[in-house]
Scaffold this active site. Sequence first.
Site, PDB file in Angstrom:
ATOM      1  N   SER A  82       0.627  -1.197  -0.288  1.00  0.00           N
ATOM      2  CA  SER A  82       0.475   0.211   0.313  1.00  0.00           C
ATOM      3  C   SER A  82       0.708   1.361   0.240  1.00  0.00           C
ATOM      4  O   SER A  82       2.039   1.466  -0.603  1.00  0.00           O
ATOM      5  CB  SER A  82      -0.926   0.020   1.133  1.00  0.00           C
ATOM      6  OG  SER A  82      -1.874   0.760   1.315  1.00  0.00           O
ATOM      7  N   ASP A 209      -9.062  -5.460  -4.870  1.00  0.00           N
ATOM      8  CA  ASP A 209      -9.109  -4.445  -3.956  1.00  0.00           C
ATOM      9  C   ASP A 209      -9.368  -3.663  -3.939  1.00  0.00           C
ATOM     10  O   ASP A 209      -9.862  -3.077  -5.185  1.00  0.00           O
ATOM     11  CB  ASP A 209      -7.100  -4.685  -3.934  1.00  0.00           C
ATOM     12  CG  ASP A 209      -6.520  -3.411  -3.126  1.00  0.00           C
ATOM     13  OD1 ASP A 209      -7.478  -2.570  -2.319  1.00  0.00           O
ATOM     14  OD2 ASP A 209      -5.030  -2.990  -3.021  1.00  0.00           O
ATOM     15  N   HIS A 237      -7.251  -5.653  -0.368  1.00  0.00           N
ATOM     16  CA  HIS A 237      -6.666  -4.587  -0.272  1.00  0.00           C
ATOM     17  C   HIS A 237      -5.216  -5.416   1.160  1.00  0.00           C
ATOM     18  O   HIS A 237      -4.216  -5.016   0.695  1.00  0.00           O
ATOM     19  CB  HIS A 237      -6.695  -3.559   0.206  1.00  0.00           C
ATOM     20  CG  HIS A 237      -5.443  -2.508   0.661  1.00  0.00           C
ATOM     21  ND1 HIS A 237      -5.026  -2.509  -0.060  1.00  0.00           N
ATOM     22  CD2 HIS A 237      -4.317  -1.753   1.513  1.00  0.00           C
ATOM     23  CE1 HIS A 237      -4.198  -1.561  -0.445  1.00  0.00           C
ATOM     24  NE2 HIS A 237      -3.927  -0.790   1.034  1.00  0.00           N
TER      25      HIS A 237
END
Length: 259
Positions: A82, A209, A237
């Site tokens: 991320s 995601d 995610h």
Amino acid sequence: MSATKIHFVLVHGSCHGGWCWYKVANILESAGHTVTAVDLGASGINPKQLPDIPTYSDYQQPLTDVFESLPSNEKVVLVGHSMGGVNTCVAMENFPTKIAVAIFCSAVMPPADTFDLLQLNQQYYSDIPFYGDSTFIFNSNGTATAVYFGPKYLADTLYQLSPPEDLTLCLSLARYYPIYRDEKSRSETTLTSANYGSVNRVYIRSEEDQAINTEAQQQFITNFPPKEVETVTGSDHMLMLSQPQQLATYLQEIAAKYV
């Protein structure tokens, strides 16, 4: 798969900590590898608070410490998730000879020479309503300088395919994520072709995601093509929590090619 003992350095994303890697870390360690799951500044169980990390290098410092402590002949496999992709990039810039390969797991992966942290933060944190029940801290100009993900946003956007106990864990351990807007932080995150661009990169997509969706992931890949691209299926995610075995297998297979 290589029987070589590999050192994996795992980097978390916004509001999270090294704890989010616990499943993958266990799999890798059980296979005989060394794992360092970093808590970035004011994250996880790092003792610092937001006022203690005024610029990006302060947030980055725990990862910097890992690299500065490595033996001179050791190269690691660096794995970022991320927004931890930015931390991964900065480590690549500062320690390019210490990284065998950098693996971006549904992560931010900007191109060399043109990256601007302030523009990235404006892109990701200007649409406050997108974050639903999340809480923001604003400066005197009304600009968001930190975010704490709300439980509904986490459940619907990050953890929708993860076991509920992992969401519960997150709700007990999540902390504010600093959103840097200052020129010093911009300078501290400069990425060059000579350093950052010289390190082997692999991108691992997360199929379902909702935070960095497949289109956004593909844009990172297209704008700065890595050596390889893999896809974890049936993952949200938090692919290290929703599909830890699949992700850990990819990490080991990729690492074996470069270490």
